[in-house]
Design an enzyme around this catalytic site. Structure first.
Site, PDB file in Angstrom:
ATOM      1  CE  LYS A 269      35.182 -25.266 -26.385  1.00 42.35           C
ATOM      2  NZ  LYS A 269      35.168 -23.942 -25.853  1.00 42.35           N
TER       3      LYS A 269
ATOM      4  CE1 TYR B  38      63.185 -40.643 -13.425  1.00 43.40           C
ATOM      5  CE2 TYR B  38      60.978 -40.854 -14.016  1.00 43.40           C
ATOM      6  CZ  TYR B  38      62.413 -41.283 -14.469  1.00 43.40           C
ATOM      7  OH  TYR B  38      62.719 -41.632 -15.715  1.00 43.40           O
TER       8      TYR B  38
END
Length: 365
Positions: A35, A258
């Site tokens: 899956k 950042y």
């Protein structure tokens, strides 16, 4: 020329992990769980790689089962989430899909096939304590009586359940769920039973009944808390690699990225790698998360950006722009990275985005 950020998929390692699952399943057969696009590895390629060894597949939903058929594979496919519309049951009958029915409304849909008798082969989900899907054990006799009245009981393959805490070797819940499951299904010994997720394969003495359902272990990730895949004898299947696109020396006191989240306490050789959370690399993997270059382990520094991340090259002084950096693979395990990011390998592997090409190899060196 496109950037060289790539997920290399070792299909022989996948097959070896499936063999390990079979060996640990004992007398139970193993349905390969593919899956979520084969846990991010590519459902068609994964299913094809296992086609000569896996007698059955398991997916979440019908569109994943259709992808297996589109790849030319004929083995039965179990739909672990069942079906989401009545018409899907007809497709299951025609396409040899085996839905897991878990709710009264799905039995209502099944009743619409009573006149034609064209019921698909199906399983019933028993809720033994997970409390997500499934019929309660006390309701099972009534459910079975309803199926018999419909004439659908002959198409019932068996019963499934799912463990909530099999990843925790100290939890008593798996034993409790197993006892509940055995008691609930004891009136129908002729029907098959399946409970064994990946973690259950590593619980000593755990009954796996007729079918086990190995998932993450096929891809080399650990299903056990506190253990890595290699520690459990599993081989990494995906190696996520990206190029080093520049190097520089960050002076003592300077910051990187950042928020200035990392500050150099001394002059530090640093490199930028062309991968980020836009590729599925976890944003919350902070300073100290391992990576590797040329087989030498290095560490991330600062915050992960959308398209780049920074690494400390102090332990790889010969590294140059253009070199390939392993974010996870054979040198750095995906479970290690997941732990640093506060998550699990399942999320990392299934989270690799479409802009990262998959390169399928017979075996990684």
């Amino acid at each position: 020329m496109p950037r060289q950020t790539t997920a290399y998929i070792d299909l022989e390692a996948l097959r070896n992990n499936y063999r390990t699952a079979c060996a640990r399943a004992g007398s139970a057969a193993a349905m390969a769980v593919v899956k979520a696009d084969g846990y991010g590895h590519g459902i068609a390629q994964v299913a094809l790689a296992l086609a000569d060894v896996a007698p059955k597949y398991a997916v979440a939903c019908i569109e994943e089962a259709e992808a297996i058929r589109a790849a030319g594979i004929s083995q039965p496919v179990v739909l672990l989430q069942g079906v989401h519309a009545c018409d899907d049951l007809g497709d299951c009958e025609r396409r040899h899909f085996e839905p897991v029915l878990h709710s009264e409304h799905q039995l209502d849909w099944l009743a619409r096939f009573e006149r034609s008798g064209d019921f698909p082969r199906f399983w019933l989900k028993i809720n033994t304590g997970m409390n997500r899907l499934g019929f309660r054990p006390d309701d099972l006799h009534a459910v079975m009586a309803r199926l018999e009245k419909l004439g659908a009981d002959s198409r019932l393959l068996g019963f499934v359940s799912h463990f909530a805490c099999a990843d925790d070797s100290n939890s008593p819940m798996t034993a409790t769920q197993t006892t509940t499951f055995e008691a609930a299904t004891s009136s129908w010994p002729e029907l098959m039973r399946s409970v064994g997720n990946s973690a259950a394969h590593f619980i000593p003495g755990q009954p796996l009944f007729d079918w086990s359902r190995p998932g993450i272990m096929l891809y080399g990730g650990s299903p056990i808390i506190g253990k890595t895949g290699p520690e459990l004898g599993l081989e990494p299947v995906m190696s996520l690699e990206a190029p080093l696109i520049t190097t520089r020396v960050v002076k003592a006191g300077e910051t990187v990225g950042y928020g200035g989240a990392w500050i150099a306490d001394q002059d530090t050789p640093m490199g930028m790698v062309a991968v980020g959370y836009g590729d599925g690399y976890p944003r919350h993997a902070g300073t100290g998360t391992p990576a590797a270059i040329g087989g030498r382990r290095i560490r991330l520094i600062g915050r992960v950006s959308m398209d780049m991340l920074a690494v400390d090259l102090s332990d790889a002084p010969a590294a140059r722009a253009g070199d390939s950096v392993e974010l996870w693979g054979r040198t750095v395990g995906v479970d290690e990275v997941a732990s640093c990011a506060g998550t699990i390998s399942y999320e990392l592997l299934t989270g690799i985005t479409r802009r990262v090409p998959r390169n399928y190899l017979k075996h990684l060196a």
